[in-house]
Design a protein around this motif. Structure first.
Motif, PDB file in Angstrom:
ATOM      1  N   LEU A  44       0.829  -1.205   0.000  1.00 55.20           N
ATOM      2  CA  LEU A  44       0.000   0.000   0.000  1.00 55.20           C
ATOM      3  C   LEU A  44       0.861   1.252   0.000  1.00 55.20           C
ATOM      4  O   LEU A  44       0.525   2.249  -0.651  1.00 55.20           O
ATOM      5  CB  LEU A  44      -0.929  -0.003   1.218  1.00 55.20           C
ATOM      6  N   ARG A  45       1.979   1.199   0.725  1.00 57.20           N
ATOM      7  CA  ARG A  45       2.890   2.342   0.731  1.00 57.20           C
ATOM      8  C   ARG A  45       3.402   2.608  -0.676  1.00 57.20           C
ATOM      9  O   ARG A  45       3.497   3.759  -1.121  1.00 57.20           O
ATOM     10  CB  ARG A  45       4.067   2.088   1.680  1.00 57.20           C
ATOM     11  N   LYS A  46       3.756   1.529  -1.376  1.00 61.58           N
ATOM     12  CA  LYS A  46       4.261   1.688  -2.734  1.00 61.58           C
ATOM     13  C   LYS A  46       3.175   2.203  -3.668  1.00 61.58           C
ATOM     14  O   LYS A  46       3.442   3.012  -4.576  1.00 61.58           O
ATOM     15  CB  LYS A  46       4.812   0.353  -3.251  1.00 61.58           C
ATOM     16  N   ARG A  47       1.942   1.761  -3.458  1.00 63.70           N
ATOM     17  CA  ARG A  47       0.838   2.245  -4.306  1.00 63.70           C
ATOM     18  C   ARG A  47       0.626   3.740  -4.126  1.00 63.70           C
ATOM     19  O   ARG A  47       0.405   4.464  -5.101  1.00 63.70           O
ATOM     20  CB  ARG A  47      -0.446   1.488  -3.976  1.00 63.70           C
ATOM     21  N   VAL A  92       0.963   6.803  -6.817  1.00 70.73           N
ATOM     22  CA  VAL A  92      -0.061   7.836  -7.048  1.00 70.73           C
ATOM     23  C   VAL A  92       0.604   9.199  -7.166  1.00 70.73           C
ATOM     24  O   VAL A  92       0.278   9.997  -8.061  1.00 70.73           O
ATOM     25  CB  VAL A  92      -1.103   7.840  -5.904  1.00 70.73           C
ATOM     26  N   SER A  93       1.558   9.476  -6.289  1.00 68.28           N
ATOM     27  CA  SER A  93       2.289  10.743  -6.348  1.00 68.28           C
ATOM     28  C   SER A  93       3.048  10.875  -7.648  1.00 68.28           C
ATOM     29  O   SER A  93       2.991  11.917  -8.328  1.00 68.28           O
ATOM     30  CB  SER A  93       3.258  10.844  -5.160  1.00 68.28           C
ATOM     31  N   VAL A  94       3.777   9.816  -8.013  1.00 69.60           N
ATOM     32  CA  VAL A  94       4.581   9.853  -9.238  1.00 69.60           C
ATOM     33  C   VAL A  94       3.692  10.039 -10.470  1.00 69.60           C
ATOM     34  O   VAL A  94       3.951  10.902 -11.313  1.00 69.60           O
ATOM     35  CB  VAL A  94       5.422   8.567  -9.374  1.00 69.60           C
ATOM     36  N   LEU A  95       2.630   9.253 -10.570  1.00 68.60           N
ATOM     37  CA  LEU A  95       1.763   9.317 -11.742  1.00 68.60           C
ATOM     38  C   LEU A  95       1.022  10.645 -11.819  1.00 68.60           C
ATOM     39  O   LEU A  95       0.821  11.191 -12.913  1.00 68.60           O
ATOM     40  CB  LEU A  95       0.767   8.152 -11.724  1.00 68.60           C
ATOM     41  N   PHE A  96       0.648  11.181 -10.668  1.00 65.57           N
ATOM     42  CA  PHE A  96      -0.038  12.472 -10.678  1.00 65.57           C
ATOM     43  C   PHE A  96       0.884  13.567 -11.181  1.00 65.57           C
ATOM     44  O   PHE A  96       0.529  14.346 -12.072  1.00 65.57           O
ATOM     45  CB  PHE A  96      -0.540  12.810  -9.272  1.00 65.57           C
ATOM     46  N   THR A 129       7.876  18.380  -5.010  1.00 64.65           N
ATOM     47  CA  THR A 129       6.852  17.684  -4.218  1.00 64.65           C
ATOM     48  C   THR A 129       7.019  16.168  -4.309  1.00 64.65           C
ATOM     49  O   THR A 129       6.788  15.452  -3.335  1.00 64.65           O
ATOM     50  CB  THR A 129       5.435  18.076  -4.679  1.00 64.65           C
ATOM     51  N   MET A 130       7.456  15.669  -5.479  1.00 63.03           N
ATOM     52  CA  MET A 130       7.698  14.233  -5.607  1.00 63.03           C
ATOM     53  C   MET A 130       8.812  13.775  -4.673  1.00 63.03           C
ATOM     54  O   MET A 130       8.746  12.682  -4.102  1.00 63.03           O
ATOM     55  CB  MET A 130       8.063  13.877  -7.055  1.00 63.03           C
ATOM     56  N   SER A 131       9.866  14.598  -4.547  1.00 62.92           N
ATOM     57  CA  SER A 131      10.976  14.215  -3.679  1.00 62.92           C
ATOM     58  C   SER A 131      10.510  14.071  -2.234  1.00 62.92           C
ATOM     59  O   SER A 131      11.033  13.236  -1.478  1.00 62.92           O
ATOM     60  CB  SER A 131      12.100  15.253  -3.768  1.00 62.92           C
ATOM     61  N   TYR A 132       9.526  14.872  -1.840  1.00 60.05           N
ATOM     62  CA  TYR A 132       8.941  14.776  -0.501  1.00 60.05           C
ATOM     63  C   TYR A 132       8.314  13.400  -0.295  1.00 60.05           C
ATOM     64  O   TYR A 132       8.543  12.734   0.722  1.00 60.05           O
ATOM     65  CB  TYR A 132       7.909  15.883  -0.330  1.00 60.05           C
ATOM     66  N   SER A 133       7.538  12.949  -1.276  1.00 60.06           N
ATOM     67  CA  SER A 133       6.903  11.633  -1.183  1.00 60.06           C
ATOM     68  C   SER A 133       7.941  10.518  -1.186  1.00 60.06           C
ATOM     69  O   SER A 133       7.831   9.540  -0.436  1.00 60.06           O
ATOM     70  CB  SER A 133       5.919  11.435  -2.354  1.00 60.06           C
ATOM     71  N   PHE A 134       8.966  10.645  -2.028  1.00 55.36           N
ATOM     72  CA  PHE A 134      10.038   9.648  -2.069  1.00 55.36           C
ATOM     73  C   PHE A 134      10.744   9.546  -0.717  1.00 55.36           C
ATOM     74  O   PHE A 134      10.987   8.437  -0.217  1.00 55.36           O
ATOM     75  CB  PHE A 134      11.070  10.015  -3.147  1.00 55.36           C
ATOM     76  N   ASP A 135      11.079  10.680  -0.132  1.00 56.12           N
ATOM     77  CA  ASP A 135      11.823  10.669   1.131  1.00 56.12           C
ATOM     78  C   ASP A 135      11.011  10.047   2.261  1.00 56.12           C
ATOM     79  O   ASP A 135      11.566   9.368   3.135  1.00 56.12           O
ATOM     80  CB  ASP A 135      12.241  12.092   1.506  1.00 56.12           C
ATOM     81  N   ILE A 136       9.704  10.273   2.246  1.00 57.50           N
ATOM     82  CA  ILE A 136       8.846   9.646   3.261  1.00 57.50           C
ATOM     83  C   ILE A 136       8.768   8.141   3.019  1.00 57.50           C
ATOM     84  O   ILE A 136       8.834   7.341   3.954  1.00 57.50           O
ATOM     85  CB  ILE A 136       7.441  10.278   3.256  1.00 57.50           C
ATOM     86  N   TYR A 137       8.657   7.766   1.762  1.00 52.76           N
ATOM     87  CA  TYR A 137       8.581   6.338   1.422  1.00 52.76           C
ATOM     88  C   TYR A 137       9.847   5.605   1.863  1.00 52.76           C
ATOM     89  O   TYR A 137       9.780   4.497   2.411  1.00 52.76           O
ATOM     90  CB  TYR A 137       8.373   6.178  -0.085  1.00 52.76           C
ATOM     91  N   TYR A 138      11.001   6.217   1.614  1.00 53.88           N
ATOM     92  CA  TYR A 138      12.274   5.591   1.985  1.00 53.88           C
ATOM     93  C   TYR A 138      12.632   5.826   3.457  1.00 53.88           C
ATOM     94  O   TYR A 138      13.742   5.500   3.894  1.00 53.88           O
ATOM     95  CB  TYR A 138      13.403   6.112   1.092  1.00 53.88           C
ATOM     96  N   TRP A 180      19.000  15.117  -7.705  1.00 51.44           N
ATOM     97  CA  TRP A 180      17.640  14.569  -7.717  1.00 51.44           C
ATOM     98  C   TRP A 180      17.610  13.279  -8.519  1.00 51.44           C
ATOM     99  O   TRP A 180      17.077  12.251  -8.067  1.00 51.44           O
ATOM    100  CB  TRP A 180      16.669  15.581  -8.318  1.00 51.44           C
ATOM    101  N   PHE A 181      18.193  13.310  -9.718  1.00 55.26           N
ATOM    102  CA  PHE A 181      18.215  12.107 -10.559  1.00 55.26           C
ATOM    103  C   PHE A 181      19.045  11.000  -9.916  1.00 55.26           C
ATOM    104  O   PHE A 181      18.697   9.820 -10.018  1.00 55.26           O
ATOM    105  CB  PHE A 181      18.770  12.445 -11.948  1.00 55.26           C
ATOM    106  N   ARG A 182      20.130  11.366  -9.267  1.00 54.01           N
ATOM    107  CA  ARG A 182      20.968  10.348  -8.637  1.00 54.01           C
ATOM    108  C   ARG A 182      20.229   9.668  -7.487  1.00 54.01           C
ATOM    109  O   ARG A 182      20.247   8.439  -7.362  1.00 54.01           O
ATOM    110  CB  ARG A 182      22.275  10.971  -8.140  1.00 54.01           C
ATOM    111  N   HIS A 183      19.555  10.469  -6.641  1.00 54.70           N
ATOM    112  CA  HIS A 183      18.901   9.915  -5.453  1.00 54.70           C
ATOM    113  C   HIS A 183      17.625   9.151  -5.774  1.00 54.70           C
ATOM    114  O   HIS A 183      17.330   8.142  -5.127  1.00 54.70           O
ATOM    115  CB  HIS A 183      18.574  11.044  -4.473  1.00 54.70           C
TER     116      HIS A 183
END
Length: 483
Positions: free
Chosen positions: A75-78, A82-86, A136-145, A293-296
């Motif tokens: 669910l976390r990945k889903r 959603v963030s990435v696709l949006f 904003t995407m980086s925010y979602s990525f950092d929370i996910y990781y 950004w691209f590296r991380h």
């Protein structure tokens, strides 16, 4: 509103005074003011697109909470997807919709089918959309990781997304740096403010005196490349290298300096890339916020350099192709990205992609060695050649430009399209390059000299040169606004 406009020179001091003398009571007041000022700054261009910023802010704020509060990994990945696709969907519609439709039509035409598309839309590209969607995407990525915990303070998060100094052309900030500062009350710091004003002055110099003054020559040469010999075309693309550097690094300096006026420290975005000794070092110094950004978020998740050489080459290629596509909906940018991948991979295979990570040219002695000079000239030449694709209107124009360089070896002295002396510009760029070499060890302190008299002379020369080179007839918008 752009940094080098009359409106901004009214907006900035008014915002500064209100921020520190009216809204300085508590953190909530400070962030409310930042949010309102940022929306006013962006809405000055087109208020209708404020809805996109608000929508992107709201979606990633909610997704951040969802990812953090969800324990099941699937669910976390889903939610992350959603963030990435949006965000990619926003970019896809406003930036790439017509590109894909036109490419589809062109593909059919290769097979003899002349189809007319009724799906093409001439949508306006919102300024800065490539920057704030990545932020904003980086925010979602950092929370996910699990590198970051989400904030429940929507107001502060909205201020983080829309912070006006870096809203439309970066640096692309991470929440761990910018949001953490916004969540804490700022206090006025005299030395920070003075440092910010110096960076603003230096950024304006690079924009007005370097970038804008040579823009008419670059435009003329690229527009009429078929009429000029190789010598002029080489001059044109070399001048464009200085133009795009002065323009974009100038913007970043103004953004970082402006943020300092409000008690915020942004990341460095340019670290004198023209003195890079190979292509890998160049990408450690050019548009640092995008490169990291691209590296991380792409290179390392794909496996980075921890996998086999073949897969690492694949990862490098993917990153550079995406980087090219990020810059614009044109095959020229994809070719530009592919070219840099081809230039980077040999450096990687020789194990020299990180050897200059923590050093600068002439690290221990003032003068560079002959080897370093040769490396810098070669790297600058490779990067400059790639900019033929970056600047050309189409792939056809780019290859025609290159073909003319390769076949027409005649020489003719180029004349400024407005009748000015070209020698003045050559001297200007040489002096600019020498000055940057002197200050190459600290990109955030362009006037760090002990002598007050020397600093006063430099300030005077810079201000007078801006008055001398300023031309109201030149398009003063920043190049990276189109991205």
């Amino acid at each position: 509103m752009i940094f080098n406009s009359f409106e901004f020179f009214i907006f900035l001091p008014v915002a500064f005074l209100l921020y520190w003398y009216v809204f300085n009571k508590n953190i909530k007041n400070q962030n409310i003011f930042i949010l309102v000022a940022s929306y006013l700054f962006y809405g000055w261009w087109d208020w209708r697109f404020l809805s996109l910023i608000f929508l992107s802010t709201s979606v990633d704020y909610l997704i951040g909470l969802k990812i953090h509060n969800t324990t099941e990994q699937k669910l976390r990945k889903r939610w992350l997807w959603v963030s990435v696709l949006f965000n990619v969907g926003l970019l896809g519609f406003f930036k790439y919709f017509n590109f894909f439709i036109d490419s589809w039509v062109d593909m059919f035409s290769l097979f003899g089918y002349d189809i007319k598309s009724t799906w093409t839309l001439r949508v306006v590209l919102p300024v800065g959309i490539s920057f704030y969607t990545f932020q904003t995407m980086s925010y979602s990525f950092d929370i996910y990781y699990k590198k970051l915990k989400p904030t429940k303070d929507f107001l502060s998060f909205a201020a983080f997304v829309s912070f006006f100094p870096q809203l439309v052309a970066g640096p692309i900030e991470r929440a761990s740096n910018l949001l953490s500062q916004i969540l804490n009350k700022r206090t006025f710091n005299y030395h920070q403010t003075v440092s910010g004003l110096k960076l603003i002055l230096w950024g304006l110099f690079k924009k007005v005196v370097i970038a804008d003054s040579i823009a008419p020559m670059v435009d003329d040469i690229f527009l009429n490349y078929a009429d000029y010999p190789a010598s002029t075309l080489i001059l044109g693309v070399t001048l464009f290298s200085f133009q795009v550097y002065g323009d974009f690094s100038g913007y970043s300096d103004i953004a970082i300096g402006t943020a300092k006026l409000f008690g915020i420290e942004l990341m460095s975005n340019f670290k004198f890339p023209n003195f890079s000794r190979n292509v890998a070092e160049y990408w450690q110094r050019w548009h640092v916020s995008l490169s990291t950004w691209f590296r991380h978020y792409i290179y390392i998740p794909l496996g980075g350099s921890r996998v086999s050489k073949l897969k690492s080459i694949r990862n490098i290629t993917i990153v550079f192709l995406i980087s090219g596509f990020w810059h614009g909906a044109n095959w020229t940018f994809i070719f530009w990205g592919a070219f840099h991948a081809a230039a980077f991979i040999p450096v990687f295979l020789m194990g020299r992609n990180t050897i200059y990570k923590d050093s600068v040219i002439g690290e221990h002695t003032f003068f560079p060695s002959l080897v370093e000079i040769g490396q810098v000239v070669l790297t600058f030449g490779i990067v400059t050649f790639s900019r033929i694709f970056f600047r050309s209107e189409s792939i056809t124009d780019a290859f025609a430009f290159i073909n003319r360089i390769s076949t027409d070896f005649s020489y003719s002295a180029y004349a400024h399209p407005m009748g000015y002396r070209m020698m003045d510009y050559y001297i200007l760029l040489i002096l600019f390059t020498l000055y940057e070499y002197v200050i190459r060890k600290d990109e955030r302190a362009p006037f760090k000299f002990k002598s007050k008299g020397l600093r006063f002379c430099i300030y005077t020369i810079i201000i007078l040169s801006m008055l001398l080179f300023y031309d109201s007839s030149i398009d003063r918008s920043f190049i990276y606004f189109q991205f």
